[in-house]
Scaffold this motif. Structure first.
Motif, PDB file in Angstrom:
ATOM      1  N   MET A 113       0.824  -1.333  -0.001  1.00 14.17           N
ATOM      2  CA  MET A 113       0.117  -0.148   0.074  1.00 14.17           C
ATOM      3  C   MET A 113       0.965   1.220   0.144  1.00 14.17           C
ATOM      4  O   MET A 113       0.363   2.344  -0.587  1.00 14.17           O
ATOM      5  N   ARG A 114       2.012   1.046   0.682  1.00 12.09           N
ATOM      6  CA  ARG A 114       2.722   2.237   0.627  1.00 12.09           C
ATOM      7  C   ARG A 114       3.226   2.841  -0.617  1.00 12.09           C
ATOM      8  O   ARG A 114       3.433   4.033  -0.746  1.00 12.09           O
ATOM      9  N   ALA A 115       3.351   1.975  -1.614  1.00 12.22           N
ATOM     10  CA  ALA A 115       3.723   2.226  -2.887  1.00 12.22           C
ATOM     11  C   ALA A 115       2.567   3.169  -3.678  1.00 12.22           C
ATOM     12  O   ALA A 115       2.896   4.026  -4.415  1.00 12.22           O
ATOM     13  N   LEU A 116       1.377   2.742  -3.194  1.00 19.20           N
ATOM     14  CA  LEU A 116       0.303   3.327  -4.022  1.00 19.20           C
ATOM     15  C   LEU A 116      -0.006   4.765  -3.335  1.00 19.20           C
ATOM     16  O   LEU A 116      -0.586   5.646  -3.957  1.00 19.20           O
ATOM     17  N   LEU A 117       0.600   5.066  -2.287  1.00 18.65           N
ATOM     18  CA  LEU A 117       0.268   6.280  -1.402  1.00 18.65           C
ATOM     19  C   LEU A 117       1.434   7.164  -2.061  1.00 18.65           C
ATOM     20  O   LEU A 117       1.381   8.552  -1.804  1.00 18.65           O
ATOM     21  N   ALA A 137      -3.055  -1.553 -10.542  1.00 24.06           N
ATOM     22  CA  ALA A 137      -2.531  -2.798 -10.005  1.00 24.06           C
ATOM     23  C   ALA A 137      -2.385  -3.159  -8.605  1.00 24.06           C
ATOM     24  O   ALA A 137      -2.593  -3.909  -8.047  1.00 24.06           O
ATOM     25  N   LEU A 138      -1.843  -1.964  -8.067  1.00 24.39           N
ATOM     26  CA  LEU A 138      -1.286  -1.985  -6.593  1.00 24.39           C
ATOM     27  C   LEU A 138      -2.860  -1.752  -5.778  1.00 24.39           C
ATOM     28  O   LEU A 138      -2.841  -2.646  -4.769  1.00 24.39           O
ATOM     29  N   ASP A 139      -3.753  -1.125  -6.208  1.00 27.75           N
ATOM     30  CA  ASP A 139      -4.925  -1.196  -5.587  1.00 27.75           C
ATOM     31  C   ASP A 139      -5.745  -2.534  -5.486  1.00 27.75           C
ATOM     32  O   ASP A 139      -6.301  -2.817  -4.674  1.00 27.75           O
ATOM     33  N   HIS A 140      -5.684  -3.298  -6.653  1.00 26.82           N
ATOM     34  CA  HIS A 140      -6.092  -4.684  -6.959  1.00 26.82           C
ATOM     35  C   HIS A 140      -5.451  -5.454  -5.677  1.00 26.82           C
ATOM     36  O   HIS A 140      -6.136  -6.335  -5.217  1.00 26.82           O
ATOM     37  N   LEU A 141      -4.157  -5.161  -5.419  1.00 23.39           N
ATOM     38  CA  LEU A 141      -3.265  -6.103  -4.598  1.00 23.39           C
ATOM     39  C   LEU A 141      -3.618  -5.863  -3.024  1.00 23.39           C
ATOM     40  O   LEU A 141      -4.100  -6.848  -2.268  1.00 23.39           O
ATOM     41  N   TRP A 142      -3.885  -4.578  -2.692  1.00 26.01           N
ATOM     42  CA  TRP A 142      -4.249  -4.335  -1.169  1.00 26.01           C
ATOM     43  C   TRP A 142      -5.515  -4.340  -0.895  1.00 26.01           C
ATOM     44  O   TRP A 142      -6.063  -5.017   0.234  1.00 26.01           O
ATOM     45  N   TYR A 158      -2.561 -12.205  -6.202  1.00 24.90           N
ATOM     46  CA  TYR A 158      -1.696 -11.101  -5.377  1.00 24.90           C
ATOM     47  C   TYR A 158      -0.460 -11.262  -6.331  1.00 24.90           C
ATOM     48  O   TYR A 158      -0.004 -10.002  -6.679  1.00 24.90           O
ATOM     49  N   ARG A 159       0.088 -12.336  -6.717  1.00 25.49           N
ATOM     50  CA  ARG A 159       1.410 -12.469  -7.405  1.00 25.49           C
ATOM     51  C   ARG A 159       1.042 -12.023  -8.748  1.00 25.49           C
ATOM     52  O   ARG A 159       2.021 -11.182  -9.349  1.00 25.49           O
ATOM     53  N   ASP A 160      -0.142 -12.307  -9.521  1.00 28.95           N
ATOM     54  CA  ASP A 160      -0.328 -11.786 -10.596  1.00 28.95           C
ATOM     55  C   ASP A 160      -0.437 -10.310 -10.774  1.00 28.95           C
ATOM     56  O   ASP A 160       0.250  -9.479 -11.663  1.00 28.95           O
ATOM     57  N   TRP A 161      -1.161  -9.464  -9.966  1.00 31.22           N
ATOM     58  CA  TRP A 161      -1.161  -8.281  -9.783  1.00 31.22           C
ATOM     59  C   TRP A 161      -0.002  -7.517  -9.542  1.00 31.22           C
ATOM     60  O   TRP A 161       0.546  -6.373  -9.904  1.00 31.22           O
TER      61      TRP A 161
END
Length: 255
Positions: free
Chosen positions: A1-5, A82-87, A97-100
Protein backbone atom coordinates in the motif's frame (compact mmCIF):
# COMPACT_ATOMS: atom_id res chain seq x y z
CA UNK A 1 0.00 0.00 0.00
CA UNK A 2 2.93 2.32 0.71
CA UNK A 3 3.83 2.39 -2.98
CA UNK A 4 0.28 3.41 -3.91
CA UNK A 5 0.46 6.39 -1.55
CA UNK A 6 3.66 7.69 -3.15
CA UNK A 7 2.80 10.65 -5.35
CA UNK A 8 6.11 11.28 -7.14
CA UNK A 9 6.21 9.06 -10.25
CA UNK A 10 9.88 8.05 -10.13
CA UNK A 11 9.64 7.22 -6.42
CA UNK A 12 6.52 5.10 -6.98
CA UNK A 13 8.23 3.22 -9.79
CA UNK A 14 11.26 2.56 -7.57
CA UNK A 15 9.00 1.30 -4.79
CA UNK A 16 7.24 -1.09 -7.18
CA UNK A 17 10.54 -2.40 -8.47
CA UNK A 18 11.59 -3.12 -4.89
CA UNK A 19 8.32 -4.99 -4.35
CA UNK A 20 9.16 -7.14 -7.36
CA UNK A 21 12.01 -8.67 -5.35
CA UNK A 22 9.61 -9.88 -2.64
CA UNK A 23 9.66 -13.69 -2.40
CA UNK A 24 8.05 -14.28 0.99
CA UNK A 25 4.61 -15.50 1.95
CA UNK A 26 1.58 -13.27 1.33
CA UNK A 27 -1.02 -12.92 4.07
CA UNK A 28 -3.99 -13.30 1.78
CA UNK A 29 -6.51 -12.95 4.62
CA UNK A 30 -5.27 -9.57 5.86
CA UNK A 31 -8.04 -6.95 5.72
CA UNK A 32 -6.51 -3.48 5.49
CA UNK A 33 -8.23 -0.21 6.28
CA UNK A 34 -8.01 2.41 3.55
CA UNK A 35 -5.77 5.30 4.60
CA UNK A 36 -6.38 8.86 3.39
CA UNK A 37 -4.71 9.85 0.15
CA UNK A 38 -5.33 6.76 -2.01
CA UNK A 39 -3.97 7.01 -4.62
CA UNK A 40 -1.04 9.36 -4.16
CA UNK A 41 -1.32 12.18 -6.68
CA UNK A 42 1.58 14.12 -8.15
CA UNK A 43 1.11 17.90 -8.23
CA UNK A 44 1.02 17.67 -12.02
CA UNK A 45 -0.62 16.94 -14.40
CA UNK A 46 -3.75 18.97 -13.65
CA UNK A 47 -6.84 16.74 -13.81
CA UNK A 48 -9.76 17.95 -15.90
CA UNK A 49 -13.01 16.36 -17.15
CA UNK A 50 -12.43 13.93 -20.05
CA UNK A 51 -14.12 16.22 -22.55
CA UNK A 52 -11.82 19.08 -21.59
CA UNK A 53 -8.60 17.38 -22.68
CA UNK A 54 -7.61 19.23 -25.83
CA UNK A 55 -7.14 17.21 -29.01
CA UNK A 56 -4.00 18.15 -30.93
CA UNK A 57 -2.87 17.10 -34.40
CA UNK A 58 -0.37 14.27 -33.94
CA UNK A 59 1.62 15.52 -36.92
CA UNK A 60 2.81 18.51 -34.91
CA UNK A 61 5.56 18.32 -32.30
CA UNK A 62 3.13 19.45 -29.62
CA UNK A 63 0.51 16.95 -30.73
CA UNK A 64 2.95 14.03 -30.68
CA UNK A 65 4.08 15.01 -27.18
CA UNK A 66 0.45 15.32 -26.03
CA UNK A 67 -0.29 11.80 -27.29
CA UNK A 68 2.77 10.39 -25.54
CA UNK A 69 1.70 12.21 -22.39
CA UNK A 70 -1.82 10.77 -22.56
CA UNK A 71 -0.38 7.28 -22.88
CA UNK A 72 2.08 7.86 -20.03
CA UNK A 73 -0.80 9.05 -17.84
CA UNK A 74 -2.71 5.84 -18.56
CA UNK A 75 0.30 3.75 -17.62
CA UNK A 76 1.00 5.70 -14.43
CA UNK A 77 -2.59 5.16 -13.39
CA UNK A 78 -2.34 1.50 -14.35
CA UNK A 79 0.52 1.09 -11.86
CA UNK A 80 -1.76 2.43 -9.16
CA UNK A 81 -4.69 0.28 -10.24
CA UNK A 82 -2.63 -2.91 -10.06
CA UNK A 83 -1.44 -1.92 -6.58
CA UNK A 84 -5.03 -1.16 -5.57
CA UNK A 85 -6.16 -4.61 -6.78
CA UNK A 86 -3.43 -6.02 -4.53
CA UNK A 87 -4.19 -4.42 -1.17
CA UNK A 88 -7.92 -3.79 -1.34
CA UNK A 89 -9.32 -7.29 -1.67
CA UNK A 90 -8.58 -10.00 0.89
CA UNK A 91 -9.24 -13.73 0.86
CA UNK A 92 -8.25 -14.52 -2.72
CA UNK A 93 -5.69 -17.17 -3.74
CA UNK A 94 -2.00 -16.37 -3.46
CA UNK A 95 -1.74 -16.40 -7.26
CA UNK A 96 -4.13 -13.45 -7.50
CA UNK A 97 -1.75 -11.20 -5.55
CA UNK A 98 1.33 -12.40 -7.41
CA UNK A 99 -0.43 -11.81 -10.74
CA UNK A 100 -1.20 -8.19 -9.92
CA UNK A 101 2.25 -7.55 -8.50
CA UNK A 102 3.70 -8.68 -11.82
CA UNK A 103 1.28 -6.39 -13.63
CA UNK A 104 2.35 -3.43 -11.47
CA UNK A 105 5.99 -4.10 -12.38
CA UNK A 106 5.20 -4.27 -16.10
CA UNK A 107 3.12 -1.09 -15.97
CA UNK A 108 6.11 0.61 -14.31
CA UNK A 109 8.24 -0.47 -17.27
CA UNK A 110 5.66 0.90 -19.72
CA UNK A 111 5.53 4.24 -17.92
CA UNK A 112 9.32 4.47 -18.04
CA UNK A 113 9.40 3.77 -21.79
CA UNK A 114 6.79 6.43 -22.51
CA UNK A 115 8.35 8.97 -20.19
CA UNK A 116 11.68 8.58 -22.01
CA UNK A 117 9.94 9.16 -25.35
CA UNK A 118 8.24 12.22 -23.83
CA UNK A 119 11.56 13.57 -22.56
CA UNK A 120 13.05 13.03 -26.03
CA UNK A 121 10.19 15.17 -27.34
CA UNK A 122 11.16 18.02 -25.01
CA UNK A 123 8.44 17.46 -22.40
CA UNK A 124 7.86 15.52 -19.21
CA UNK A 125 4.99 13.83 -17.44
CA UNK A 126 2.78 16.55 -15.99
CA UNK A 127 3.21 19.04 -18.83
CA UNK A 128 -0.31 18.49 -20.24
CA UNK A 129 -3.74 18.23 -18.58
CA UNK A 130 -5.14 14.73 -18.10
CA UNK A 131 -8.39 13.14 -16.94
CA UNK A 132 -9.29 10.72 -14.16
CA UNK A 133 -11.49 8.20 -15.97
CA UNK A 134 -9.63 5.09 -14.85
CA UNK A 135 -9.80 6.01 -11.17
CA UNK A 136 -13.44 6.98 -11.43
CA UNK A 137 -14.21 3.36 -12.34
CA UNK A 138 -11.88 2.13 -9.62
CA UNK A 139 -13.87 4.15 -7.10
CA UNK A 140 -17.13 2.58 -8.32
CA UNK A 141 -15.76 -0.92 -7.76
CA UNK A 142 -14.14 -0.69 -4.33
CA UNK A 143 -16.65 -3.00 -2.63
CA UNK A 144 -16.25 -6.16 -4.67
CA UNK A 145 -13.35 -7.76 -6.57
CA UNK A 146 -15.88 -9.27 -9.00
CA UNK A 147 -16.98 -5.80 -10.14
CA UNK A 148 -13.37 -4.60 -10.16
CA UNK A 149 -12.14 -7.43 -12.41
CA UNK A 150 -15.14 -7.01 -14.69
CA UNK A 151 -14.89 -3.26 -15.13
CA UNK A 152 -11.20 -2.34 -14.93
CA UNK A 153 -9.02 -4.98 -16.64
CA UNK A 154 -11.84 -6.63 -18.57
CA UNK A 155 -13.44 -3.39 -19.79
CA UNK A 156 -11.23 -0.30 -19.57
CA UNK A 157 -7.90 -2.03 -20.12
CA UNK A 158 -9.40 -4.17 -22.87
CA UNK A 159 -10.33 -0.95 -24.64
CA UNK A 160 -6.60 -0.25 -24.73
CA UNK A 161 -6.14 -3.41 -26.79
CA UNK A 162 -8.64 -2.03 -29.30
CA UNK A 163 -6.97 1.39 -29.42
CA UNK A 164 -3.38 0.16 -29.84
CA UNK A 165 -3.37 -0.50 -33.61
CA UNK A 166 -4.69 3.01 -34.32
CA UNK A 167 -2.21 4.64 -31.96
CA UNK A 168 0.64 2.68 -33.48
CA UNK A 169 -0.46 3.70 -36.96
CA UNK A 170 -0.38 7.37 -35.96
CA UNK A 171 3.24 7.11 -34.83
CA UNK A 172 4.23 5.22 -37.99
CA UNK A 173 2.51 7.83 -40.15
CA UNK A 174 4.65 10.62 -38.67
CA UNK A 175 7.86 8.60 -38.86
CA UNK A 176 8.16 7.91 -35.13
CA UNK A 177 9.16 4.27 -35.29
CA UNK A 178 10.61 4.29 -31.77
CA UNK A 179 7.26 5.20 -30.23
CA UNK A 180 5.54 2.61 -32.44
CA UNK A 181 7.88 -0.03 -30.99
CA UNK A 182 6.93 1.07 -27.48
CA UNK A 183 3.27 0.51 -28.38
CA UNK A 184 4.20 -3.00 -29.56
CA UNK A 185 5.74 -3.76 -26.16
CA UNK A 186 2.75 -2.36 -24.30
CA UNK A 187 0.22 -4.26 -26.41
CA UNK A 188 2.10 -7.54 -25.88
CA UNK A 189 2.06 -7.08 -22.11
CA UNK A 190 -1.46 -5.68 -21.91
CA UNK A 191 -2.85 -8.79 -23.57
CA UNK A 192 -1.49 -10.63 -20.56
CA UNK A 193 -2.95 -8.10 -18.13
CA UNK A 194 -6.42 -8.37 -19.62
CA UNK A 195 -6.06 -12.16 -19.56
CA UNK A 196 -5.36 -11.95 -15.82
CA UNK A 197 -8.51 -9.87 -15.37
CA UNK A 198 -10.49 -12.41 -17.37
CA UNK A 199 -9.03 -15.26 -15.31
CA UNK A 200 -9.99 -13.78 -11.96
CA UNK A 201 -13.39 -12.56 -13.14
CA UNK A 202 -14.23 -16.09 -14.27
CA UNK A 203 -12.80 -17.52 -11.04
CA UNK A 204 -15.04 -15.28 -8.93
CA UNK A 205 -18.08 -16.05 -11.06
CA UNK A 206 -17.44 -19.78 -10.68
CA UNK A 207 -16.81 -19.43 -6.94
CA UNK A 208 -20.19 -17.73 -6.51
CA UNK A 209 -22.05 -19.89 -9.00
CA UNK A 210 -22.76 -16.94 -11.29
CA UNK A 211 -23.08 -17.02 -15.10
CA UNK A 212 -20.27 -15.09 -16.76
CA UNK A 213 -22.22 -13.28 -19.48
CA UNK A 214 -25.17 -11.95 -17.49
CA UNK A 215 -22.94 -11.12 -14.51
CA UNK A 216 -20.71 -9.03 -16.74
CA UNK A 217 -23.70 -7.20 -18.20
CA UNK A 218 -25.02 -6.51 -14.71
CA UNK A 219 -21.64 -5.17 -13.60
CA UNK A 220 -21.39 -2.93 -16.65
CA UNK A 221 -24.88 -1.55 -16.03
CA UNK A 222 -24.54 -1.14 -12.26
CA UNK A 223 -21.14 0.56 -12.47
CA UNK A 224 -22.02 2.66 -15.52
CA UNK A 225 -19.33 1.32 -17.80
CA UNK A 226 -18.53 3.62 -20.73
CA UNK A 227 -20.04 2.75 -24.06
CA UNK A 228 -17.78 0.49 -26.10
CA UNK A 229 -16.43 1.90 -29.36
CA UNK A 230 -15.04 -0.07 -32.26
CA UNK A 231 -13.24 -1.41 -34.04
CA UNK A 232 -12.37 -4.25 -31.67
CA UNK A 233 -8.91 -5.78 -31.77
CA UNK A 234 -10.37 -9.26 -32.15
CA UNK A 235 -7.04 -11.10 -32.31
CA UNK A 236 -5.77 -9.43 -29.13
CA UNK A 237 -9.04 -10.00 -27.29
CA UNK A 238 -8.99 -13.70 -28.19
CA UNK A 239 -5.42 -13.95 -26.90
CA UNK A 240 -6.55 -12.20 -23.72
CA UNK A 241 -9.18 -14.85 -23.01
CA UNK A 242 -12.38 -13.47 -24.47
CA UNK A 243 -14.44 -16.12 -26.21
CA UNK A 244 -15.66 -15.73 -29.78
CA UNK A 245 -19.21 -15.57 -28.41
CA UNK A 246 -18.30 -12.73 -26.05
CA UNK A 247 -16.67 -10.81 -28.87
CA UNK A 248 -19.76 -11.29 -31.04
CA UNK A 249 -21.90 -9.85 -28.23
CA UNK A 250 -19.57 -6.89 -27.88
CA UNK A 251 -19.68 -6.30 -31.65
CA UNK A 252 -23.48 -6.30 -31.50
CA UNK A 253 -23.45 -3.77 -28.64
CA UNK A 254 -21.39 -1.43 -30.82
CA UNK A 255 -23.88 -1.82 -33.64
Amino acid sequence: MRALLIAEPAERCAAVESLARFDGEIDTEAVLAEPPGVPGRPARPPLVPPGSVAQRAVGTAEGRAALLHALAHIEFNAIGLALDHLWRFAGLPDAYYRDWLRVAVEETHHFGLLRRRLLDAGHDYGDFPAHDGLWEMARRTTDDPLWRMALVPRTLEARGLDASPGVRAKFVAIGDGDSAQVIDVILRDEIGHVAIGNRWFRYLCAQRGLPVDSTYREAASRCRAPRLRGPLNVAARLQAGFTAEEIDQLQQSIG
